[in-house]
Design an enzyme around this catalytic site. Structure first.
Site, PDB file in Angstrom:
ATOM      1  N   LYS A  81      -7.328  -0.926  -9.788  1.00 46.23           N
ATOM      2  CA  LYS A  81      -7.950  -1.672  -8.691  1.00 46.23           C
ATOM      3  C   LYS A  81      -9.238  -0.974  -8.258  1.00 46.23           C
ATOM      4  CE  LYS A  81      -7.050  -3.177  -3.920  1.00 46.23           C
ATOM      5  NZ  LYS A  81      -8.099  -2.377  -3.237  1.00 46.23           N
TER       6      LYS A  81
ATOM      7  N   THR B 155      -5.621   2.598  -7.082  1.00 41.91           N
ATOM      8  CA  THR B 155      -6.919   2.392  -6.436  1.00 41.91           C
ATOM      9  C   THR B 155      -7.877   3.486  -6.868  1.00 41.91           C
ATOM     10  OG1 THR B 155      -6.081   1.172  -4.539  1.00 41.91           O
ATOM     11  CG2 THR B 155      -8.114   2.393  -4.215  1.00 41.91           C
TER      12      THR B 155
ATOM     13  N   HIS C  10     -12.967  -3.020  -2.183  1.00 37.90           N
ATOM     14  CA  HIS C  10     -12.156  -2.556  -1.044  1.00 37.90           C
ATOM     15  C   HIS C  10     -12.546  -3.287   0.239  1.00 37.90           C
ATOM     16  CE1 HIS C  10      -9.349   1.040  -0.668  1.00 37.90           C
ATOM     17  NE2 HIS C  10      -9.251   0.472   0.522  1.00 37.90           N
TER      18      HIS C  10
ATOM     19  N   SER D  54       0.824  -1.206   0.000  1.00 39.28           N
ATOM     20  CA  SER D  54       0.000   0.000   0.000  1.00 39.28           C
ATOM     21  C   SER D  54       0.861   1.260   0.000  1.00 39.28           C
ATOM     22  CB  SER D  54      -0.900   0.008   1.235  1.00 39.28           C
ATOM     23  OG  SER D  54      -1.562   1.243   1.383  1.00 39.28           O
TER      24      SER D  54
ATOM     25  N   TYR E 101      -2.333   5.561  -4.375  1.00 41.89           N
ATOM     26  CA  TYR E 101      -3.382   6.564  -4.216  1.00 41.89           C
ATOM     27  C   TYR E 101      -2.863   7.821  -4.908  1.00 41.89           C
ATOM     28  CZ  TYR E 101      -5.744   3.729  -0.644  1.00 41.89           C
ATOM     29  OH  TYR E 101      -6.416   2.724   0.019  1.00 41.89           O
TER      30      TYR E 101
END
Length: 411
Positions: A282, A208, A306, A159, A182
């Site tokens: 994603k 994402t 998610h 992440s 992100y």
């Protein structure tokens, strides 16, 4: 408490109610007949937790141990869904709408679970999903997870907001990791993160798409009320991103969260031009978006809601997977996550056309319970269950799995 545990507890309460009812006083149940479910004979006892990863019978055995070990707010952060948490529950309930169709008289004495994912070979199609803030659950955090991934040769997706840098996690894994991105509200921040990940050797960037608004985590809020610690020293105001190692050295002026409201197909096309490695999206849940992704030259997509953490009222990923696989038409790999807890869950998705399945919360359960050893055991259980499921449907390798091995049991 997991859905599995809630259902078992509900069955036991119902049976006790029936046994005590005058209407059923002379029934077979009241006279000691066999319970309706074998689990009622040997329920999961939350006051007798496993003390060693090897004692775990399934991945669910780790969750109550994690709950005991970590602070209430941290457990709530992991466990929570959004609002009524219908999406959280749908992810598990969705698997009941599909049944396996085993084929017989196939030699499955040897089972090959190895998977090629964007040109790299792994020992199984079980991928470790990107999960934030792993140090909230164990001091070794993502480093322990990366070492566990290395032991089983699993693909790991790190992440953006991990509590370990991409460089340190990759060193612990001993092999390249994908980097989850992100984009934030400023494209310059996304560019800086991509540059760092590419320099570290990440073979893919997974963007994402679904964090578009503030979320109402009610379960998290209730657990946080139970936490008597003073949390300000770790959780300052508006410094969420600046505390994350991957954002070190990046100008974050005007940006403090991962919420992105300005992410569009134009931005994705801009990223496609900028990213030198594979680009993955994603959070795809509609076949229309899957088609657009293929047309935009995206290398792979992850069908994901998610884990029920950002949107409520959204269907299970296993339910939308078939139409997305059909829409893609083999033009790029399709991965899937959210709610996978059993080898039979995984084999259903693979038979439907997914190339790999990403596992999230169970890895955190193992981490919070026993650190690296817990994560290793979680992954080992899933590999063993997947192997059994492949043998049962008559598939000696992943390429032998196909849509005819799954049938829909309800709409």
């Amino acid at each position: 408490m997991s859905l599995h545990q809630i259902e078992a507890a509900s069955r036991r309460r119902f049976l006790k109610f029936l046994a005590a009812s005058p209407l059923f006083a002379h029934s077979a149940l009241a006279q000691g007949a066999r319970p309706l479910d074998p689990a009622d004979w040997a329920p999961r006892e939350l006051d007798k937790l496993i003390e060693d990863p090897k004692q775990a019978l399934d991945v669910f055995d780790f969750e109550p141990v994690m709950k005991k070990n970590v602070p209430p707010a941290h457990f709530g952060y992991m466990a929570t869904g959004v609002d009524d948490e219908t999406t959280l529950r749908a992810n598990r309930e969705g698997f009941r709408n599909f049944a396996l169709r085993p084929r017989r008289l196939v030699d499955v004495s040897k089972v090959d679970m190895s998977a090629d994912i964007l040109g790299i070979r792994y020992d199984s199609p079980i991928v470790i999903a990107p999960m934030s803030s792993n140090r909230a659950f164990h001091p070794d955090g993502e480093i322990a997870v990366a070492k566990a991934a290395g032991q089983g040769n699993h693909l790991q997706i790190l992440s953006s907001v991990a509590t370990a840098s991409i460089e340190d996690a990759m060193a612990a894994r001993g092999a390249p990791l994908w980097f989850q991105l992100y984009t934030t509200q400023r494209f310059e921040i996304a560019e800086a993160l991509i540059k760092r990940a590419e320099a570290a050797g990440a073979p893919a960037i997974a963007v994402t798409l679904d964090v578009r608004s503030p979320v109402k985590w009610e379960t998290f809020a209730r657990f946080r009320r139970l936490d008597t610690r003073e949390c300000g020293s770790c959780h300052g105001i508006n410094d969420y991103l600046s505390r994350k190692p991957n954002f070190s050295g990046i100008d974050l002026a005007g940006v403090s969260t991962t919420i992105v409201t300005n992410l569009t197909w134009d931005v994705i096309k801009r990223l496609r031009d900028r990213v030198k490695v594979k680009l993955v999206l994603k959070g795809i849940l509609a076949y229309e978006d899957a088609k657009l992704a293929a047309e935009a030259g995206i290398d792979a997509i992850i069908v994901s809601n998610h884990g029920g953490r950002v949107e409520d009222g959204v269907g299970a990923t296993i339910a939308v997977l078939p139409e997305i696989v059909e829409a893609v038409g083999g033009r790029m790999p399709v991965l899937v996550d959210s709610g996978f807890r059993r080898g039979s869950d995984i084999v259903k998705a693979l038979a439907m056309g997914a190339q790999a399945v990403c596992i999230g919360r169970p890895c955190l359960w193992g981490l919070g319970a026993f650190g690296q050893a817990g994560v290793e055991r979680v992954l080992a259980i899933l590999r063993a269950e997947l192997r059994v499921a492949m043998q049962q449907v008559g598939a000696p390798s992943l390429k032998d799995l196909n849509a005819s091995m799954v049938r829909r049991t309800s709409a």
